[in-house]
Scaffold this motif. Structure first.
Motif: not given
Length: 108
Positions: A48-49, A65, A69, A85, A91-94, A97
């Motif tokens: 998680t972030y 964050n 980023r 790409e 990235t696992e959006i929301g 990583y």
């Protein structure tokens, strides 16, 4: 600590404090290296972030964050053939990583 991963024809190797991609040494800042090595030690798992920020910046972390980023964009420019790409750091959006697992590893 040592880790290597082969993905999509590219190979990344982390040994001690050195990172190489396809045999070429890549210069990472201390913070960038902390991020990459933490993700590598947890490859295949979503980090998680908040967990990543806390691990890298410790008591100096705030809940924004943006700095993460910015560092991730710099890391991807250095490690990925096509930073838009990514193959190594996904990235696992929301959420956070994830370092991709070595495609040569056998599933257990």
């Amino acid at each position: 600590y040592e880790m290597s991963a082969s993905l999509g024809g590219s190979e990344m190797c982390i040994r001690d404090s050195l990172v190489t991609v396809d045999g070429e040494s890549v210069h990472l800042t201390q913070v960038e290296f902390k991020i990459v090595s933490y993700l590598a030690r947890n490859s295949g798992r979503v980090i998680t972030y908040d967990s990543l920020i806390s691990h890298v910046w410790g008591p100096y972390a705030d809940d924004n964050n943006r700095i993460l980023r910015v560092n991730m964009a710099n890391i991807r420019r250095k490690l990925e053939k096509n930073p838009a790409e990514p193959q190594f750091i996904l990235t696992e959006i929301g959420v956070g990583y994830r370092m991709a697992e070595d495609e040569n590893q056998e599933n257990e």
